[in-house]
Design a protein around this motif. Sequence first.
Motif, short mmCIF file in Angstrom:
data_model
loop_
_atom_site.label_atom_id
_atom_site.label_comp_id
_atom_site.label_asym_id
_atom_site.label_seq_id
_atom_site.Cartn_x
_atom_site.Cartn_y
_atom_site.Cartn_z
N ALA A 56 3.90 -0.15 -6.71
CA ALA A 56 5.35 -0.07 -6.89
C ALA A 56 5.99 0.63 -5.69
O ALA A 56 7.04 0.20 -5.19
CB ALA A 56 5.69 0.67 -8.19
N SER A 58 4.65 0.76 -2.68
CA SER A 58 4.48 -0.13 -1.54
C SER A 58 5.54 -1.23 -1.53
O SER A 58 6.11 -1.55 -0.48
CB SER A 58 3.07 -0.76 -1.56
OG SER A 58 2.08 0.24 -1.46
N LEU A 59 5.81 -1.79 -2.70
CA LEU A 59 6.84 -2.82 -2.81
C LEU A 59 8.22 -2.26 -2.45
O LEU A 59 9.05 -2.94 -1.86
CB LEU A 59 6.86 -3.41 -4.22
CG LEU A 59 5.64 -4.25 -4.60
CD1 LEU A 59 5.70 -4.62 -6.08
CD2 LEU A 59 5.54 -5.51 -3.73
N MET A 60 8.45 -1.00 -2.82
CA MET A 60 9.71 -0.36 -2.46
C MET A 60 9.86 -0.26 -0.95
O MET A 60 10.91 -0.56 -0.38
CB MET A 60 9.80 1.04 -3.09
CG MET A 60 11.13 1.74 -2.88
SD MET A 60 11.14 3.46 -3.48
CE MET A 60 10.87 3.20 -5.23
N GLY A 63 10.22 -3.82 0.54
CA GLY A 63 11.57 -4.29 0.25
C GLY A 63 12.61 -3.63 1.13
O GLY A 63 13.52 -4.29 1.64
N PHE A 108 7.81 -2.94 -10.96
CA PHE A 108 7.77 -3.60 -9.65
C PHE A 108 9.16 -4.13 -9.26
O PHE A 108 9.59 -3.98 -8.12
CB PHE A 108 6.77 -4.76 -9.67
CG PHE A 108 5.33 -4.33 -9.79
CD1 PHE A 108 4.93 -3.04 -9.47
CD2 PHE A 108 4.37 -5.23 -10.23
CE1 PHE A 108 3.61 -2.64 -9.59
CE2 PHE A 108 3.04 -4.85 -10.35
CZ PHE A 108 2.66 -3.56 -10.03
N SER A 111 11.52 -1.12 -8.55
CA SER A 111 11.19 -0.42 -7.31
C SER A 111 11.31 -1.32 -6.09
O SER A 111 11.91 -0.92 -5.07
CB SER A 111 9.76 0.14 -7.40
OG SER A 111 9.63 1.03 -8.47
N GLY A 112 10.71 -2.51 -6.16
CA GLY A 112 10.65 -3.37 -4.99
C GLY A 112 11.93 -4.10 -4.68
O GLY A 112 12.32 -4.23 -3.52
N GLY A 116 14.33 -0.97 -3.47
CA GLY A 116 13.86 -1.21 -2.11
C GLY A 116 14.68 -2.24 -1.36
O GLY A 116 15.41 -1.93 -0.43
N ALA A 359 3.78 1.06 3.18
CA ALA A 359 3.30 0.29 2.03
C ALA A 359 1.79 0.10 2.10
O ALA A 359 1.08 0.27 1.10
CB ALA A 359 4.00 -1.07 1.99
#
Length: 410
Positions: A56, A58-60, A63, A108, A111-112, A116, A359
């Motif tokens: 989560a 990393s996706l942020m 993004g 996800f 956050s992403g 993000g 990420a």
Amino acid sequence: MTGRTAASGETTYGWVVVFASLALHSVSLGAPTMLFVALKPIAADLETVRSVPSLAYSLMMVGAGVGGVAMGWWMDRLGVMQPVLFGSVMISLGALLASYAEGPWTLFVASGVLIGLFGKAAMIAPLVANVTRWFDRRRGLAVAILTSGQGLAGAIWPGIVQYFNELVGWRGTFLYFSALVAMTMVPLALLLRPRPPLMAAGGTHGIRVDETQGLDLSPRVLQGLLWFGGVFCCAAMAIPIVHLVSHATDLGHTLEQGARILSVLFIAGFVSRIAFGMLADRIGGVRTLLIGSACMAVMLFVFVFTTSYLGLLAAALLFGLGFSGIMPCYPLLIRLFFPVGEVGWRIAGQYLFSAFGMALGGWVGGVVFDVAGSYTPALVVGLGFNALNFFLIGIIFVRGRPTRLEPAPA
């Protein structure tokens, strides 16, 4: 506006822009901090492994990096206020959604995508690019102050998040954060409405015609080295940043002690970011990058063998002094070596690659732990990432003349 300096395009309102941008950046960093501090409770509550909240995060970061390019394009055409205002609303909505997450995919998306891609994307690259357009003589100091938001936020947020996690849980913490963003970031975004005077004047103050002279590197190669250097340095720094609290509690220390260790790391980072920005003005950005990279490598090595609370505090302090001072150098070098009309997308690209690095490091740290059951191998992987960063920046140092980061005469 008043306060224009002689032979300079700067105005006193530029400092309002700097500190409003610093506040925006610092508040927005509460979102990833909640994933750092509450990583274990989130994983337990969602009945999953630690790599899920790590992903989560990393996706942020991904993004934020991808969205930053679009936000930079938006800023170049309509000014910085609109994308920052939009991003503030999206962060608030993302935190609200995260507070109701019942499974990994909701977390996800919150956050992403919301925090993000649509939110934090407007809170670093566009803000930095905008600030560089307000200053010609004190650009290094201005950028250093703005980018010190990571250290300032890291000094403040871990303790707050840890307190609210114990008081209302991680879901309640996200809910309160959503309200805080709406009440603070939206009004701050309105302060960024005025147009930068250097752009209004045609951007001629303090601009060099050929910034790449003296470097035995083409612009494409130079940009590539900076971008991929950012990937590897951020991957190296993300492993201890994302997993330090969990690592400390695995070693038998309390959650409060783990949050305090992380705060010490970011307090040191706040101090070093200003100091390294000033150092870069004196000895050049390339040398400053190499010094910071070497400091990171030494402290990652120390983290591998340190288990005591005092030892972790000392390692965090010294790691913060090293890693945080690196980041202002990248946008300063881009502003120095490339035309002003390309600054927006190039700085956004730098933060995109850096976000990929953060990420990568955050996710790899979680995956290595899940496989090995220990953070020690993950820290060794971080050393490898750090060595690659030192190698790439070393190429710039060897192939080019170390350049002082100071504005050209108007």
